[in-house]
Scaffold this motif. Sequence first.
Motif, PDB file in Angstrom:
ATOM      1  N   SER A 131      -1.276 -22.198  21.606  1.00 27.05           N
ATOM      2  CA  SER A 131      -1.622 -23.427  22.331  1.00 27.05           C
ATOM      3  C   SER A 131      -3.092 -23.465  22.704  1.00 27.05           C
ATOM      4  O   SER A 131      -3.647 -24.537  22.973  1.00 27.05           O
ATOM      5  CB  SER A 131      -0.761 -23.556  23.589  1.00 27.05           C
ATOM      6  N   ARG A 132      -3.738 -22.300  22.716  1.00 30.02           N
ATOM      7  CA  ARG A 132      -5.152 -22.207  23.068  1.00 30.02           C
ATOM      8  C   ARG A 132      -6.039 -21.931  21.854  1.00 30.02           C
ATOM      9  O   ARG A 132      -7.192 -21.540  21.988  1.00 30.02           O
ATOM     10  CB  ARG A 132      -5.344 -21.123  24.135  1.00 30.02           C
ATOM     11  N   GLY A 133      -5.482 -22.115  20.667  1.00 35.49           N
ATOM     12  CA  GLY A 133      -6.264 -21.980  19.449  1.00 35.49           C
ATOM     13  C   GLY A 133      -6.560 -20.551  19.044  1.00 35.49           C
ATOM     14  O   GLY A 133      -7.543 -20.298  18.344  1.00 35.49           O
ATOM     15  N   MET A 134      -5.717 -19.614  19.461  1.00 34.40           N
ATOM     16  CA  MET A 134      -5.908 -18.202  19.130  1.00 34.40           C
ATOM     17  C   MET A 134      -4.836 -17.743  18.149  1.00 34.40           C
ATOM     18  O   MET A 134      -3.718 -18.254  18.158  1.00 34.40           O
ATOM     19  CB  MET A 134      -5.829 -17.339  20.396  1.00 34.40           C
ATOM     20  N   SER A 135      -5.191 -16.784  17.310  1.00 34.37           N
ATOM     21  CA  SER A 135      -4.233 -16.212  16.381  1.00 34.37           C
ATOM     22  C   SER A 135      -3.866 -14.808  16.833  1.00 34.37           C
ATOM     23  O   SER A 135      -4.668 -14.107  17.452  1.00 34.37           O
ATOM     24  CB  SER A 135      -4.818 -16.165  14.961  1.00 34.37           C
ATOM     25  N   VAL A 136      -2.637 -14.388  16.518  1.00 40.03           N
ATOM     26  CA  VAL A 136      -2.135 -13.086  16.952  1.00 40.03           C
ATOM     27  C   VAL A 136      -1.739 -12.253  15.746  1.00 40.03           C
ATOM     28  O   VAL A 136      -0.975 -12.705  14.887  1.00 40.03           O
ATOM     29  CB  VAL A 136      -0.920 -13.237  17.889  1.00 40.03           C
ATOM     30  N   MET A 137      -2.237 -11.040  15.704  1.00 38.33           N
ATOM     31  CA  MET A 137      -1.765 -10.042  14.749  1.00 38.33           C
ATOM     32  C   MET A 137      -0.692  -9.222  15.458  1.00 38.33           C
ATOM     33  O   MET A 137      -0.915  -8.722  16.556  1.00 38.33           O
ATOM     34  CB  MET A 137      -2.903  -9.129  14.311  1.00 38.33           C
ATOM     35  N   ILE A 138       0.472  -9.091  14.829  1.00 40.26           N
ATOM     36  CA  ILE A 138       1.552  -8.288  15.393  1.00 40.26           C
ATOM     37  C   ILE A 138       1.573  -6.932  14.701  1.00 40.26           C
ATOM     38  O   ILE A 138       1.622  -6.861  13.470  1.00 40.26           O
ATOM     39  CB  ILE A 138       2.921  -8.976  15.224  1.00 40.26           C
ATOM     40  N   HIS A 139       1.528  -5.879  15.502  1.00 38.73           N
ATOM     41  CA  HIS A 139       1.486  -4.518  14.964  1.00 38.73           C
ATOM     42  C   HIS A 139       2.787  -3.797  15.323  1.00 38.73           C
ATOM     43  O   HIS A 139       3.135  -3.690  16.495  1.00 38.73           O
ATOM     44  CB  HIS A 139       0.292  -3.761  15.553  1.00 38.73           C
ATOM     45  N   ILE A 140       3.484  -3.324  14.331  1.00 40.69           N
ATOM     46  CA  ILE A 140       4.750  -2.621  14.540  1.00 40.69           C
ATOM     47  C   ILE A 140       4.474  -1.217  15.074  1.00 40.69           C
ATOM     48  O   ILE A 140       3.562  -0.534  14.622  1.00 40.69           O
ATOM     49  CB  ILE A 140       5.556  -2.547  13.234  1.00 40.69           C
ATOM     50  N   SER A 141       5.304  -0.791  16.044  1.00 41.44           N
ATOM     51  CA  SER A 141       5.081   0.497  16.685  1.00 41.44           C
ATOM     52  C   SER A 141       6.409   1.190  16.973  1.00 41.44           C
ATOM     53  O   SER A 141       7.483   0.710  16.599  1.00 41.44           O
ATOM     54  CB  SER A 141       4.283   0.293  17.980  1.00 41.44           C
ATOM     55  N   THR A 142       6.331   2.306  17.659  1.00 40.27           N
ATOM     56  CA  THR A 142       7.501   3.100  17.991  1.00 40.27           C
ATOM     57  C   THR A 142       8.321   2.481  19.115  1.00 40.27           C
ATOM     58  O   THR A 142       7.824   1.636  19.865  1.00 40.27           O
ATOM     59  CB  THR A 142       7.076   4.529  18.405  1.00 40.27           C
ATOM     60  N   ASN A 143       9.557   2.937  19.254  1.00 44.93           N
ATOM     61  CA  ASN A 143      10.402   2.494  20.358  1.00 44.93           C
ATOM     62  C   ASN A 143      10.277   3.408  21.572  1.00 44.93           C
ATOM     63  O   ASN A 143      10.872   3.157  22.609  1.00 44.93           O
ATOM     64  CB  ASN A 143      11.867   2.446  19.911  1.00 44.93           C
ATOM     65  N   ASP A 144       9.466   4.485  21.453  1.00 40.70           N
ATOM     66  CA  ASP A 144       9.292   5.443  22.546  1.00 40.70           C
ATOM     67  C   ASP A 144       7.938   6.121  22.365  1.00 40.70           C
ATOM     68  O   ASP A 144       7.741   6.890  21.424  1.00 40.70           O
ATOM     69  CB  ASP A 144      10.406   6.489  22.523  1.00 40.70           C
ATOM     70  N   LEU A 145       6.988   5.825  23.266  1.00 41.13           N
ATOM     71  CA  LEU A 145       5.622   6.328  23.114  1.00 41.13           C
ATOM     72  C   LEU A 145       5.431   7.772  23.578  1.00 41.13           C
ATOM     73  O   LEU A 145       4.330   8.312  23.457  1.00 41.13           O
ATOM     74  CB  LEU A 145       4.652   5.421  23.872  1.00 41.13           C
ATOM     75  N   ARG A 146       6.472   8.398  24.077  1.00 40.52           N
ATOM     76  CA  ARG A 146       6.340   9.796  24.457  1.00 40.52           C
ATOM     77  C   ARG A 146       6.156  10.656  23.214  1.00 40.52           C
ATOM     78  O   ARG A 146       6.678  10.351  22.144  1.00 40.52           O
ATOM     79  CB  ARG A 146       7.571  10.253  25.241  1.00 40.52           C
ATOM     80  N   ILE A 147       5.393  11.735  23.357  1.00 37.97           N
ATOM     81  CA  ILE A 147       5.048  12.569  22.206  1.00 37.97           C
ATOM     82  C   ILE A 147       6.306  13.069  21.496  1.00 37.97           C
ATOM     83  O   ILE A 147       7.177  13.705  22.098  1.00 37.97           O
ATOM     84  CB  ILE A 147       4.180  13.766  22.649  1.00 37.97           C
ATOM     85  N   ARG A 148       6.389  12.731  20.216  1.00 40.08           N
ATOM     86  CA  ARG A 148       7.458  13.167  19.308  1.00 40.08           C
ATOM     87  C   ARG A 148       8.856  12.838  19.823  1.00 40.08           C
ATOM     88  O   ARG A 148       9.795  13.600  19.625  1.00 40.08           O
ATOM     89  CB  ARG A 148       7.333  14.667  19.027  1.00 40.08           C
ATOM     90  N   ARG A 149       8.972  11.672  20.467  1.00 45.25           N
ATOM     91  CA  ARG A 149      10.275  11.260  20.981  1.00 45.25           C
ATOM     92  C   ARG A 149      10.788   9.984  20.308  1.00 45.25           C
ATOM     93  O   ARG A 149      11.964   9.652  20.439  1.00 45.25           O
ATOM     94  CB  ARG A 149      10.193  11.046  22.500  1.00 45.25           C
ATOM     95  N   GLY A 150       9.897   9.261  19.633  1.00 47.02           N
ATOM     96  CA  GLY A 150      10.309   8.020  18.996  1.00 47.02           C
ATOM     97  C   GLY A 150      11.201   8.260  17.791  1.00 47.02           C
ATOM     98  O   GLY A 150      11.118   9.289  17.124  1.00 47.02           O
ATOM     99  N   ARG A 151      12.058   7.298  17.511  1.00 46.57           N
ATOM    100  CA  ARG A 151      12.977   7.400  16.376  1.00 46.57           C
ATOM    101  C   ARG A 151      12.288   6.914  15.103  1.00 46.57           C
ATOM    102  O   ARG A 151      11.606   5.889  15.109  1.00 46.57           O
ATOM    103  CB  ARG A 151      14.231   6.571  16.644  1.00 46.57           C
ATOM    104  N   LEU A 152      12.478   7.638  14.015  1.00 45.57           N
ATOM    105  CA  LEU A 152      11.917   7.264  12.718  1.00 45.57           C
ATOM    106  C   LEU A 152      12.963   6.464  11.948  1.00 45.57           C
ATOM    107  O   LEU A 152      13.947   7.035  11.463  1.00 45.57           O
ATOM    108  CB  LEU A 152      11.525   8.512  11.930  1.00 45.57           C
ATOM    109  N   PRO A 153      12.785   5.165  11.838  1.00 49.69           N
ATOM    110  CA  PRO A 153      13.793   4.381  11.112  1.00 49.69           C
ATOM    111  C   PRO A 153      13.735   4.638   9.611  1.00 49.69           C
ATOM    112  O   PRO A 153      12.693   5.007   9.070  1.00 49.69           O
ATOM    113  CB  PRO A 153      13.409   2.935  11.434  1.00 49.69           C
ATOM    114  N   SER A 154      14.851   4.443   8.970  1.00 54.49           N
ATOM    115  CA  SER A 154      14.873   4.520   7.514  1.00 54.49           C
ATOM    116  C   SER A 154      14.140   3.309   6.958  1.00 54.49           C
ATOM    117  O   SER A 154      13.892   2.324   7.677  1.00 54.49           O
ATOM    118  CB  SER A 154      16.318   4.529   7.005  1.00 54.49           C
ATOM    119  N   ALA A 155      13.795   3.352   5.681  1.00 54.51           N
ATOM    120  CA  ALA A 155      13.137   2.208   5.056  1.00 54.51           C
ATOM    121  C   ALA A 155      14.057   0.984   5.117  1.00 54.51           C
ATOM    122  O   ALA A 155      13.606  -0.144   5.343  1.00 54.51           O
ATOM    123  CB  ALA A 155      12.767   2.535   3.615  1.00 54.51           C
ATOM    124  N   ARG A 156      15.338   1.235   4.945  1.00 58.13           N
ATOM    125  CA  ARG A 156      16.312   0.137   5.006  1.00 58.13           C
ATOM    126  C   ARG A 156      16.397  -0.423   6.421  1.00 58.13           C
ATOM    127  O   ARG A 156      16.451  -1.646   6.617  1.00 58.13           O
ATOM    128  CB  ARG A 156      17.676   0.642   4.556  1.00 58.13           C
TER     129      ARG A 156
END
Length: 311
Positions: A80-105
């Motif tokens: 609405s304010r004339g700005m564009s957004v890039m969406i960056h995919i990230s982990t579901n848990d930012l704690r060190i080595r705690r996030g789940r690694l999804p399969s490609a599927r």
Amino acid sequence: MTAVLAAAVAATLAVLAVPARSDAKYRVAVGLGDQQTMTLTQPLFIATQIKRLRYFIPYNAIHSRSRMQAVEDYVRTASSRGMSVMIHISTNDLRIRRGRLPSARGYRRDVGRLVRRLRPMGVREWGVWNEANHASQPTWNHPKRAAAYYRQMRRICRGCRIVALDVLDQRGVDRYISRFYQALPRNLRRSARFVGIHNYSDVNRRRTTGTRLIMRSVRRYVRSPHFWLTETGGVVELGRSFRCSERRAANRLKYLFRILKAYRHSIDRAYVYNWFGTDCRTRMDTGLVNKDGSARRGYRTLRVGLRSFTR
């Protein structure tokens, strides 16, 4: 009006008086990485005339009503304010080595639903996986899986501009990059030409070694890559590495603009992270303004630096 309030108002008006734009000398677009919709309505932010934003979100956010409400509000307000957004995919848990690694599927299923939800709202730029080589991300030691995610993103977001790989300037980044590209068929390596760089170490230690190493490593596989500094800026505080200092952070932000000038033929964009600080009450504070929205030294440095760059 109290003397303190009057002084605060005067200071804010002085900051706003810094010219927001002149004829840009360098064709590097400077944007903001941020997670809060309220940022987009702040007078100090509006005065920057920034038009490009980056927002990171968990790969499985489609299953969270609150997360989807937040990102949709953000995208809608930006649009609405004339700005564009890039969406960056990230982990579901930012704690060190705690996030789940999804399969490609699984990535294709969940991220595909996210793309189908946000693309009609105008989101045409996507990052496959945020800071893929850092230990806070489940991809940190799985570059082949990161490459598989890129292949999936190409399928679910045809015609989109895709940041294929996004890495932090840390030790071993060159090996990660090599393993990522080697996992791709040769005919796809050339298409993975948009690469994101998080160069906090370089910027805040006043060097370019990590940034140059990343660029050199990518060019072994891609003839004409496009580099985006998807997350960068001056650190106000970071644990024991950087004690709280607005002055130092502003100085390092000034150095960032020197990097952008020096590498203007290689870097297309830079997203400074982020808007609101935490008053140095958390482990990491990179805010351009204080928690209450008042300007920090870094904000004025940003305004001055923006004069020479595009939005």
